[in-house]
Motif scaffolding. Structure first.
Motif, short mmCIF file in Angstrom:
data_model
loop_
_atom_site.label_atom_id
_atom_site.label_comp_id
_atom_site.label_asym_id
_atom_site.label_seq_id
_atom_site.Cartn_x
_atom_site.Cartn_y
_atom_site.Cartn_z
N LYS A 1 0.84 -1.19 0.00
CA LYS A 1 0.00 0.00 0.00
C LYS A 1 0.88 1.24 0.00
O LYS A 1 1.84 1.32 0.76
N GLU A 2 0.52 2.19 -0.86
CA GLU A 2 1.29 3.44 -0.91
C GLU A 2 1.01 4.26 0.34
O GLU A 2 -0.13 4.48 0.72
N LYS A 3 2.09 4.69 0.96
CA LYS A 3 1.95 5.46 2.19
C LYS A 3 1.97 6.95 1.90
O LYS A 3 2.70 7.42 1.03
N SER A 4 1.17 7.68 2.63
CA SER A 4 1.14 9.13 2.48
C SER A 4 2.43 9.73 3.02
O SER A 4 2.89 9.38 4.11
N LYS A 5 3.04 10.63 2.22
CA LYS A 5 4.30 11.23 2.64
C LYS A 5 4.22 12.75 2.55
O LYS A 5 5.04 13.39 1.92
N ASN A 6 3.22 13.31 3.18
CA ASN A 6 3.07 14.76 3.13
C ASN A 6 3.58 15.44 4.39
O ASN A 6 3.66 16.66 4.46
N LYS A 7 3.89 14.65 5.41
CA LYS A 7 4.39 15.23 6.65
C LYS A 7 5.85 15.63 6.46
O LYS A 7 6.67 14.85 6.00
N ILE A 8 6.16 16.87 6.82
CA ILE A 8 7.50 17.39 6.61
C ILE A 8 8.14 17.75 7.95
O ILE A 8 7.64 18.63 8.65
N PRO A 9 9.23 17.08 8.34
CA PRO A 9 9.92 17.42 9.58
C PRO A 9 10.49 18.84 9.51
O PRO A 9 11.30 19.14 8.64
N VAL A 10 10.05 19.69 10.41
CA VAL A 10 10.43 21.10 10.36
C VAL A 10 11.94 21.28 10.50
O VAL A 10 12.55 22.12 9.81
N GLU A 11 12.57 20.50 11.36
CA GLU A 11 14.00 20.65 11.62
C GLU A 11 14.82 20.45 10.35
O GLU A 11 15.80 21.17 10.10
N LEU A 12 14.43 19.49 9.53
CA LEU A 12 15.14 19.24 8.27
C LEU A 12 14.65 20.16 7.16
O LEU A 12 15.41 20.54 6.27
N ALA A 13 13.37 20.51 7.21
CA ALA A 13 12.81 21.38 6.17
C ALA A 13 13.49 22.74 6.13
O ALA A 13 13.68 23.32 5.06
N LYS A 14 13.88 23.24 7.29
CA LYS A 14 14.52 24.56 7.32
C LYS A 14 15.92 24.54 6.69
O LYS A 14 16.45 25.60 6.34
N ASN A 15 16.49 23.35 6.54
CA ASN A 15 17.79 23.22 5.88
C ASN A 15 17.65 22.69 4.45
O ASN A 15 18.60 22.17 3.88
N THR A 16 16.45 22.83 3.91
CA THR A 16 16.18 22.38 2.54
C THR A 16 15.95 23.59 1.64
O THR A 16 15.23 24.51 2.01
N LEU A 17 16.58 23.59 0.48
CA LEU A 17 16.37 24.64 -0.51
C LEU A 17 15.63 24.06 -1.72
O LEU A 17 15.93 22.95 -2.16
N VAL A 18 14.68 24.83 -2.23
CA VAL A 18 13.90 24.42 -3.40
C VAL A 18 14.05 25.48 -4.48
O VAL A 18 13.66 26.64 -4.28
N VAL A 19 14.64 25.10 -5.60
CA VAL A 19 14.81 26.01 -6.73
C VAL A 19 13.73 25.68 -7.76
O VAL A 19 13.73 24.59 -8.34
N SER A 20 12.80 26.60 -7.97
CA SER A 20 11.66 26.34 -8.86
C SER A 20 11.70 27.26 -10.08
O SER A 20 12.10 28.42 -9.98
N PHE A 21 11.27 26.73 -11.21
CA PHE A 21 11.24 27.51 -12.45
C PHE A 21 10.24 26.89 -13.41
O PHE A 21 9.80 25.75 -13.23
N LYS A 22 9.89 27.65 -14.43
CA LYS A 22 9.01 27.15 -15.48
C LYS A 22 9.85 26.80 -16.70
O LYS A 22 10.88 27.42 -16.96
N TYR A 23 9.41 25.79 -17.44
CA TYR A 23 10.13 25.39 -18.64
C TYR A 23 9.16 25.22 -19.80
O TYR A 23 7.96 25.00 -19.60
N LYS A 24 9.70 25.35 -21.00
CA LYS A 24 8.88 25.11 -22.18
C LYS A 24 8.57 23.62 -22.26
O LYS A 24 9.45 22.79 -22.08
N LYS A 25 7.34 23.31 -22.54
CA LYS A 25 6.87 21.92 -22.50
C LYS A 25 7.72 21.02 -23.39
O LYS A 25 8.03 21.36 -24.53
N ARG A 26 8.11 19.88 -22.83
CA ARG A 26 8.87 18.86 -23.56
C ARG A 26 8.57 17.51 -22.94
O ARG A 26 7.89 17.43 -21.92
N SER A 27 9.07 16.45 -23.52
CA SER A 27 8.76 15.11 -23.03
C SER A 27 9.34 14.89 -21.63
O SER A 27 10.34 15.51 -21.25
N ASP A 28 8.72 13.99 -20.88
CA ASP A 28 9.19 13.69 -19.53
C ASP A 28 10.63 13.17 -19.53
O ASP A 28 11.43 13.52 -18.65
N ASP A 29 10.95 12.33 -20.50
CA ASP A 29 12.31 11.78 -20.56
C ASP A 29 13.35 12.89 -20.71
O ASP A 29 14.41 12.86 -20.09
#
Length: 280
Positions: free
Chosen positions: A94-122
């Protein structure tokens, strides 16, 4: 872990069928996986292959089906197989829900987000995985210890690179180690290059030159922003992604508000897979 697409680099349906074909049953597959050795071959081939798990295609014995499976998925399967054989449970399927985020580690996580022109997943996954790997290397070189990284594409034109660091900030001082003094030309060059930047220079117990200097960047977010914005050519980001980054990108902390897809990826990055690391 299941799925052959580049986003997952896991076990395809065909690979699962081949494993059962070779080993006779699902239980035998788990038993073999639980005792798997590095570079072990399942099946027979006249060739040698360099991958953690070698699975020979029974239709083409010169083809290694295991080449596309990541080391993380191979090792996770080994751990899960060991745990399942000790104490089987339907919960493993069974697939387990993984939406809980440990705050202590989350504060040391960086997320770089951007938009891209549509292309294949591969194509996009190949590009963003290389970008994440390159930026991880650049941050490590600059003194920021990256523990894990990942990349995710979502909503057709959005992508994020994720980095879990030991800390987002480091000491303003850094030590540059040079050659030993007995190497005349190299030691002279090191002294000449670093003398003006040094707060202190000395030789250590091995006779090597040491230079204490002020670090260029103390904050990982600031460094990453400057690298991508002003030195993208030196960043290691694939050329095919650079126009997308140049149209704009954002760097957030893992504890900031994120889309559902990114939140799931952060959770996966900074939480322990209990099926693999259970002590039961």
């Amino acid at each position: 872990m299941y799925g052959a697409e580049i986003a997952k680099q896991g076990f395809s349906g065909y690979v699962c069928e081949v494993l059962v074909y070779y080993l006779g049953s699902f239980e035998n597959v788990l038993k073999r996986m639980s005792k798997l050795k590095n570079n072990e071959m399942i099946g027979e081939s006249p060739r040698k292959f360099d991958s953690p798990l070698v699975i020979i295609d029974p239709i083409d014995r010169n083809r290694n089906l295991g080449a596309a499976i990541s080391i993380q998925n191979v090792t996770n399967l080994i751990l899960i197989a060991r745990n399942f054989l000790k104490k089987s449970s339907i919960s493993y399927f069974k697939e387990k829900s993984k939406n809980k985020i440990p705050v202590e580690l989350a504060k040391n996580t960086l997320v770089v987000s951007f938009k891209y022109k549509k292309r294949s997943d591969d194509i996009i996954y190949g590009q963003i995985k290389r970008a994440a790997s390159s930026l991880e290397s650049q941050m490590n070189k600059e003194g920021f210890n990256v523990l894990r990284s990942d990349a995710v594409a979502y909503d057709e034109t959005n992508a994020s690179l994720l980095f879990l660091l030991e800390s987002l900030s480091v000491s303003k001082n850094e030590i540059r180690t040079g050659p030993d003094v007995f190497s005349s030309d190299f030691s002279t060059k090191f002294i000449h290059t670093n003398s003006k930047k040094s707060k202190l220079m000395w030789t250590d117990k091995e006779g090597k030159l040491q230079s204490l200097q002020t670090r260029r960047y103390e904050n990982a977010k600031s460094y990453l922003n400057d690298l991508i914005k002003n030195h993208i050519g030196d960043s290691g980001i694939p050329k095919g992604l650079r126009p997308d980054f140049k149209t704009g990108f954002k760097i957030k902390s893992g504890k900031d508000k994120q889309s559902t897809s990114v939140k799931k990826s952060i959770s996966k990055l900074i939480t322990t897979d209990e099926t693999a690391f259970s002590t039961n």
